[in-house]
Design a protein around this motif. Structure first.
Motif, mmCIF file in Angstrom:
data_model
loop_
_atom_site.group_PDB
_atom_site.id
_atom_site.type_symbol
_atom_site.label_atom_id
_atom_site.label_comp_id
_atom_site.label_asym_id
_atom_site.label_seq_id
_atom_site.Cartn_x
_atom_site.Cartn_y
_atom_site.Cartn_z
ATOM 1 N N ALA A 1 -1.179 13.156 7.276
ATOM 2 C CA ALA A 1 -2.660 14.308 7.290
ATOM 3 C C ALA A 1 -3.673 13.539 8.162
ATOM 4 O O ALA A 1 -4.655 14.806 8.040
ATOM 5 N N THR A 2 -3.657 12.449 7.226
ATOM 6 C CA THR A 2 -5.090 11.998 7.430
ATOM 7 C C THR A 2 -4.970 11.663 8.088
ATOM 8 O O THR A 2 -6.693 11.422 9.162
ATOM 9 N N THR A 3 -4.153 11.137 8.907
ATOM 10 C CA THR A 3 -4.650 10.357 10.280
ATOM 11 C C THR A 3 -4.925 11.872 11.486
ATOM 12 O O THR A 3 -5.922 11.671 12.680
ATOM 13 N N ALA A 4 -4.402 12.715 10.789
ATOM 14 C CA ALA A 4 -4.416 13.684 11.757
ATOM 15 C C ALA A 4 -6.191 13.940 11.300
ATOM 16 O O ALA A 4 -6.588 14.962 12.617
ATOM 17 N N ARG A 5 -6.755 14.026 10.159
ATOM 18 C CA ARG A 5 -8.311 14.889 10.218
ATOM 19 C C ARG A 5 -8.791 13.538 11.435
ATOM 20 O O ARG A 5 -10.070 13.534 11.197
ATOM 21 N N GLY A 6 -8.398 12.977 11.713
ATOM 22 C CA GLY A 6 -9.066 11.153 12.302
ATOM 23 C C GLY A 6 -9.467 10.043 11.839
ATOM 24 O O GLY A 6 -9.938 9.139 12.353
ATOM 25 N N VAL A 7 -9.252 10.212 10.603
ATOM 26 C CA VAL A 7 -9.109 8.964 9.433
ATOM 27 C C VAL A 7 -8.536 8.036 10.617
ATOM 28 O O VAL A 7 -6.732 8.031 10.472
ATOM 29 N N THR A 8 -9.081 7.085 10.444
ATOM 30 C CA THR A 8 -7.864 5.313 10.656
ATOM 31 C C THR A 8 -7.440 4.672 9.612
ATOM 32 O O THR A 8 -8.579 4.228 8.814
ATOM 33 N N VAL A 9 -6.402 4.916 10.069
ATOM 34 C CA VAL A 9 -5.198 4.479 8.822
ATOM 35 C C VAL A 9 -4.588 2.414 9.121
ATOM 36 O O VAL A 9 -3.837 3.210 10.311
ATOM 37 N N ARG A 10 -4.693 1.905 8.684
ATOM 38 C CA ARG A 10 -4.319 0.401 9.359
ATOM 39 C C ARG A 10 -3.440 -0.848 8.467
ATOM 40 O O ARG A 10 -3.940 -0.330 7.030
ATOM 41 N N ARG A 11 -2.490 -0.939 7.817
ATOM 42 C CA ARG A 11 -2.080 -1.845 6.932
ATOM 43 C C ARG A 11 -2.220 -3.123 8.170
ATOM 44 O O ARG A 11 -1.715 -3.920 9.005
ATOM 45 N N ALA A 12 -2.166 -3.887 7.038
ATOM 46 C CA ALA A 12 -2.249 -5.631 7.507
ATOM 47 C C ALA A 12 -1.185 -6.484 6.546
ATOM 48 O O ALA A 12 -1.506 -5.808 5.414
ATOM 49 N N ARG A 13 -0.539 -7.124 7.202
ATOM 50 C CA ARG A 13 0.806 -7.398 5.951
ATOM 51 C C ARG A 13 1.097 -8.975 6.134
ATOM 52 O O ARG A 13 1.208 -9.320 7.795
ATOM 53 N N VAL A 14 0.363 -9.644 5.492
ATOM 54 C CA VAL A 14 0.595 -11.327 5.325
ATOM 55 C C VAL A 14 1.669 -11.408 5.266
ATOM 56 O O VAL A 14 1.977 -11.080 3.258
ATOM 57 N N VAL A 15 2.800 -12.440 5.205
ATOM 58 C CA VAL A 15 3.702 -12.161 4.927
ATOM 59 C C VAL A 15 4.538 -13.951 5.003
ATOM 60 O O VAL A 15 3.699 -15.090 6.022
ATOM 61 N N SER A 16 5.672 -14.504 4.190
ATOM 62 C CA SER A 16 5.402 -16.441 4.357
ATOM 63 C C SER A 16 6.693 -15.654 5.284
ATOM 64 O O SER A 16 7.406 -15.450 6.385
ATOM 65 N N GLN A 17 6.822 -17.699 5.484
ATOM 66 C CA GLN A 17 8.174 -17.719 6.769
ATOM 67 C C GLN A 17 8.929 -19.097 6.299
ATOM 68 O O GLN A 17 8.250 -19.468 5.461
ATOM 69 N N PRO A 18 10.663 -18.459 6.084
ATOM 70 C CA PRO A 18 10.652 -17.771 6.779
ATOM 71 C C PRO A 18 10.248 -16.361 5.855
ATOM 72 O O PRO A 18 9.938 -16.217 5.192
ATOM 73 N N VAL A 19 10.850 -15.384 6.860
ATOM 74 C CA VAL A 19 10.746 -13.970 5.617
ATOM 75 C C VAL A 19 11.753 -13.760 4.841
ATOM 76 O O VAL A 19 12.817 -14.420 5.054
ATOM 77 N N THR A 20 11.346 -13.038 3.413
ATOM 78 C CA THR A 20 12.497 -12.414 2.226
ATOM 79 C C THR A 20 13.071 -11.574 3.204
ATOM 80 O O THR A 20 13.071 -10.598 4.011
ATOM 81 N N ALA A 21 14.316 -10.890 2.690
ATOM 82 C CA ALA A 21 14.725 -9.726 2.842
ATOM 83 C C ALA A 21 14.416 -9.013 2.335
ATOM 84 O O ALA A 21 14.113 -7.712 4.024
ATOM 85 N N TYR A 22 13.468 -8.516 1.571
ATOM 86 C CA TYR A 22 12.066 -7.494 1.303
ATOM 87 C C TYR A 22 11.250 -7.538 2.486
ATOM 88 O O TYR A 22 11.483 -5.735 3.448
ATOM 89 N N ILE A 23 10.955 -8.429 2.407
ATOM 90 C CA ILE A 23 9.709 -8.428 4.318
ATOM 91 C C ILE A 23 11.059 -7.883 5.289
ATOM 92 O O ILE A 23 10.568 -6.847 6.573
ATOM 93 N N ALA A 24 11.912 -9.108 5.683
ATOM 94 C CA ALA A 24 12.746 -8.578 6.858
ATOM 95 C C ALA A 24 13.204 -6.253 6.767
ATOM 96 O O ALA A 24 12.975 -5.829 7.881
ATOM 97 N N TYR A 25 13.519 -6.072 6.173
ATOM 98 C CA TYR A 25 13.475 -4.352 5.299
ATOM 99 C C TYR A 25 12.339 -3.583 5.883
ATOM 100 O O TYR A 25 12.584 -2.396 6.714
ATOM 101 N N GLU A 26 11.348 -3.870 5.885
ATOM 102 C CA GLU A 26 9.522 -3.781 5.480
ATOM 103 C C GLU A 26 9.775 -3.079 7.121
ATOM 104 O O GLU A 26 9.001 -2.669 7.734
#
Length: 144
Positions: free
Chosen positions: A64-89
């Motif tokens: 609904a937010t992006t449909a109104r023309g709002v740009t939604v961006r997400r940046a994920r800073v992750v350790s390597q090797p990634v955790t199981a949770y980050i692999a899930y994400e």
């Protein structure tokens, strides 16, 4: 006089141009995702073509937010090797993209020369910041 703090949904509804989400944890243990994460660890994978099986109210809000023309961006800073949770994400990121988010990943080793805050956050319309506070094991505490 006490000021009421708007809910996250209200903040998103008031957003006009951009909403940027910075995630910097390697584990999140929200109740909302615990079952999905456990199922993923047991081998379940969402079928990207079966949207009804994985679409959530969160994705409704983002769509609904992006449909109104709002740009939604997400940046994920992750350790390597990634955790199981980050692999899930990572495996579930197709959901964010389907809702209209732009998602990027940055290895923690490449973030050393960036000035980053100590907590996850949202920046709305380059004017409002909402910090997400978590416990050491990834349980959500509250917003500030």
């Amino acid at each position: 006089m006490a000021r009421s703090v708007p809910s996250f949904d209200e903040l998103m509804a008031d957003c006009e141009h951009s909403a940027v989400h910075l995630e910097m944890r390697d584990v999140y243990t929200s109740e909302d995702e615990a079952q999905d994460f456990a199922a993923w660890q047991a081998g379940h994978r969402h079928d990207p073509t079966d949207r009804a099986s994985w679409w959530t109210p969160w994705l409704d809000l983002i769509a609904a937010t992006t449909a109104r023309g709002v740009t939604v961006r997400r940046a994920r800073v992750v350790s390597q090797p990634v955790t199981a949770y980050i692999a899930y994400e990572h495996a579930c990121t197709h959901q964010n993209i389907a809702a209209g988010e732009h998602v990027r990943w940055l290895p923690r080793s490449r973030a050393s020369d960036l000035l980053l805050p100590g907590n996850d956050l949202w920046v709305m319309d380059d004017r409002l910041v909402r910090f997400n506070l978590f416990t050491g094991n990834g349980e959500f505490l509250h917003h500030v």
